[in-house]
Design an enzyme around this catalytic site. Structure first.
Site, short mmCIF file in Angstrom:
data_model
loop_
_atom_site.label_atom_id
_atom_site.label_comp_id
_atom_site.label_asym_id
_atom_site.label_seq_id
_atom_site.Cartn_x
_atom_site.Cartn_y
_atom_site.Cartn_z
N HIS A 1 1.27 -1.33 0.29
CA HIS A 1 -0.03 0.08 -0.22
C HIS A 1 0.18 0.83 0.03
O HIS A 1 1.89 1.48 0.61
CB HIS A 1 -0.96 0.19 1.27
CG HIS A 1 -0.20 -0.42 2.87
ND1 HIS A 1 0.13 -1.52 2.80
CD2 HIS A 1 0.02 1.39 2.92
CE1 HIS A 1 0.84 -0.84 4.38
NE2 HIS A 1 0.70 0.46 4.25
N HIS B 1 3.74 6.73 3.90
CA HIS B 1 4.90 6.14 3.18
C HIS B 1 4.33 4.87 2.35
O HIS B 1 2.96 4.78 2.21
CB HIS B 1 5.24 5.03 5.14
CG HIS B 1 4.08 4.41 5.30
ND1 HIS B 1 3.12 5.13 6.74
CD2 HIS B 1 3.87 3.57 4.75
CE1 HIS B 1 1.80 4.33 6.76
NE2 HIS B 1 2.40 3.29 5.49
N GLU C 1 7.73 1.33 4.93
CA GLU C 1 7.29 -0.12 6.13
C GLU C 1 7.57 -1.26 5.43
O GLU C 1 7.30 -1.87 4.06
CB GLU C 1 6.44 0.28 5.98
CG GLU C 1 4.97 -0.76 6.57
CD GLU C 1 3.50 -0.69 7.17
OE1 GLU C 1 2.67 0.50 6.56
OE2 GLU C 1 2.93 -0.96 8.21
CO CO Z 1 1.54 1.28 6.36
#
Ligand code: CO
Length: 134
Positions: free
Chosen positions: A7, A79, A130
């Site tokens: 994502h 992020h 991440e």
């Molecule tokens: Co995230």
């Protein structure tokens, strides 16, 4: 080592307004706001055919995205999240390569109930990364 883009998280100053824009202007199906107090955010998930967008908004005090929104009042990409098969292996390899892992370096359970780690944005061209074990 990294796999799919899981994502992209976008911090927004107004969650419902942002969701409306994705729904009406970009024509995608958006989810309902979900509070995640343990992560200090409220999230709206947007499913695209090949990945997800997460609109994130501060929840409660000391939200990790509060400062980001102070610096970027219009919002912005907070992020990107890449999938990894083995998060401990990834962490070990990254440290050997000189990348810094944020926090106490122990994977935490992330917004999707899976172990995650964050990498220092200064080591990746100003982008917070991440890693999520899938
Ligand atoms: Co995230």
């Amino acid at each position: 080592m990294i796999g799919k883009l899981n994502h992209i998280a976008i911090a927004v100053p107004n969650l419902l307004e942002a969701a409306e824009k994705y729904k009406n202007t970009l024509g995608v199906k958006v989810g309902k706001p979900i509070d995640q107090p343990e992560h200090g955010v409220t999230v709206i998930f947007i499913e695209l055919p090949n990945t997800k967008i997460e609109l994130i908004f501060p929840f409660g005090e000391n939200s990790p995205i509060e400062k980001f929104l102070d610096k970027n009042p219009a919002g912005g990409i907070h992020h990107v999240c890449f999938e990894v098969e083995d998060i401990y292996y990834a962490a070990e390899k990254l440290e050997l390569e000189g990348a810094r892992i944020l926090g106490n370096k122990e994977p935490k359970i992330g917004a999707h109930g899976k172990p995650v780690l964050f990498l220092h944005p200064k080591d990746f061209n100003g982008t917070l990364i991440e890693l999520e074990e899938v």
